[in-house]
Design an enzyme around this catalytic site. Structure first.
Site, PDB file in Angstrom:
ATOM      1  N   HIS A 120       0.573  -0.788   0.196  1.00  0.00           N
ATOM      2  CA  HIS A 120      -0.027  -0.173  -0.299  1.00  0.00           C
ATOM      3  C   HIS A 120       0.678   1.636   0.441  1.00  0.00           C
ATOM      4  CE1 HIS A 120      -3.734  -2.102   0.939  1.00  0.00           C
ATOM      5  NE2 HIS A 120      -2.817  -2.907   1.910  1.00  0.00           N
TER       6      HIS A 120
HETATM    7  O1  RIB Z   1      -4.702  -0.667   5.356  1.00  0.00           O
HETATM    8  C1  RIB Z   1      -3.360  -0.506   4.596  1.00  0.00           C
HETATM    9  C2  RIB Z   1      -2.369   0.878   5.346  1.00  0.00           C
HETATM   10  O2  RIB Z   1      -2.102   0.914   6.983  1.00  0.00           O
HETATM   11  C3  RIB Z   1      -0.895   0.875   5.262  1.00  0.00           C
HETATM   12  O3  RIB Z   1      -0.727   2.592   5.180  1.00  0.00           O
HETATM   13  C4  RIB Z   1      -0.947   0.113   6.499  1.00  0.00           C
HETATM   14  O4  RIB Z   1       0.910   0.930   6.418  1.00  0.00           O
HETATM   15  C5  RIB Z   1      -1.464   0.308   7.492  1.00  0.00           C
HETATM   16  O5  RIB Z   1      -1.062   1.553   8.107  1.00  0.00           O
END
Ligand code: RIB
Ligand code: CA
Length: 307
Positions: free
Chosen positions: A238
């Site tokens: 992500h």
């Molecule tokens: O949903 C994904 C996000 O939530 C990313 O930033 C992961 O590191 C968690 O923080």
């Protein structure tokens, strides 16, 4: 000209990967790191941020410890995804400490020092950023922009059917940032497609450090990218998506009025996008809806060779 970034983060394996690639990039200058509780406790996220800098011999980058809990809700973490310490692999034990300044104060110091040359990259719950905006309401106008990983604008969530984790953990903070911060909103709509292949990660795991540790972070979760309800065998990363977009503009955006659910039920952390402009209210955020996956993967491959 390099873009100065303040990296606000809850490492977290994908955070660690994103920070690593930002440090490798000639296009970005990491002026500092602020930590926030999210994937794990503030103690762990702060230690993990220091470990990442130690791994890459970049302990020159200052780290300021930020908020230890959401604005008013109890902290909910995700060690089941990122490991008991919040990070996989065996990164070095950090030899350096954080600076004495709190995360929010340090963030504001960087805003006043760098002004419109600064981008705040926020890839955890938005507690620090929302607090900074509450203290300095002109923050969004003083800096270049805020780029966040968060939300599920027009797609299902990953923490509830409607909510992405960062927005779920601190929905009140997310609401303030999407309402007042005019952010780049980079959510699951694109990060579920911006993946790495299992083969790419496996090849990296065969190398020496720092590549081996980066492979452990890339391959952090058994939660692969899910398509049509099936595991794809590809790895979501992500937070890395934000970094690659700041370098190469790999995302396509549309501007909408955006709000975030702050109730205690099904809509906690849900993103409300007025796609058809039925409210007639002015747009508040740039929502990423499409990603150039080959460009994403090519840039990551290039940056890794610089580590
Ligand atoms: O949903 C994904 C996000 O939530 C990313 O930033 C992961 O590191 C968690 O923080
Ligand atoms: Ca994160």
């Amino acid at each position: 000209m390099t873009r100065k970034i303040l990296f606000d983060t809850d490492p977290g394996c994908d955070d660690a990967s994103a920070l690593s690639l930002a440090l490798a990039s000639d296009e970005l200058e990491v002026v500092g790191v602020t930590t926030v509780a999210g994937n794990t406790t503030i103690e762990n996220t702060t230690r993990n941020a220091l470990s990442v800098l130690e791994l890459h011999d970049r302990t020159d980058v200052p780290v300021a410890r930020g908020c230890a809990a959401p604005l008013w809700r109890p902290l909910e973490t995700a060690e089941h995804v990122h490991g008991s310490s919040g990070i996989t692999g065996s990164p070095p034990v950090p030899d350096v400490e954080t600076i004495d300044t709190s995360g929010t104060r340090f963030m504001l110091e960087q805003v006043y020092e760098h002004g419109d040359e600064l981008t705040i990259v926020a890839v955890g719950p938005l507690t620090n950023v929302a607090t900074a905006i509450a203290i300095e309401p002109d923050l969004p106008e003083l800096i270049d922009e805020i780029a966040i990983m968060g939300g599920a604008a027009l797609c299902p969530g990953n923490s509830t059917p409607e909510a992405e984790f960062n927005f779920y953990v601190d929905p009140e903070a997310a609401q303030r940032v999407v309402r007042d911060g005019n952010p780049r909103l980079i959510g699951l709509d694109v990060t579920q497609d911006a993946t790495l292949t299992a083969e790419f990660v496996e090849e990296l795991a065969e190398r020496d450090d720092p590549h081996r540790t980066l492979a452990a972070w890339f391959g952090y979760s058994e939660v692969d990218a899910i398509r049509e309800g099936e595991l794809s065998g590809e790895q979501v990363v992500h937070d890395v998506t934000v970094i690659i977009d700041l370098i190469d503009d790999i995302l396509e955006y549309r501007r909408f009025p955006v709000n975030v659910g702050t109730d205690d039920g099904d809509f906690r952390g849900a993103v409300v996008c007025d796609v058809n402009d039925v409210t007639g209210t002015p747009p508040t955020a740039n929502v990423a809806l499409e990603v150039n996956v080959p460009a994403f993967r090519n840039r990551i491959a290039e940056l890794i060779e610089k580590l």
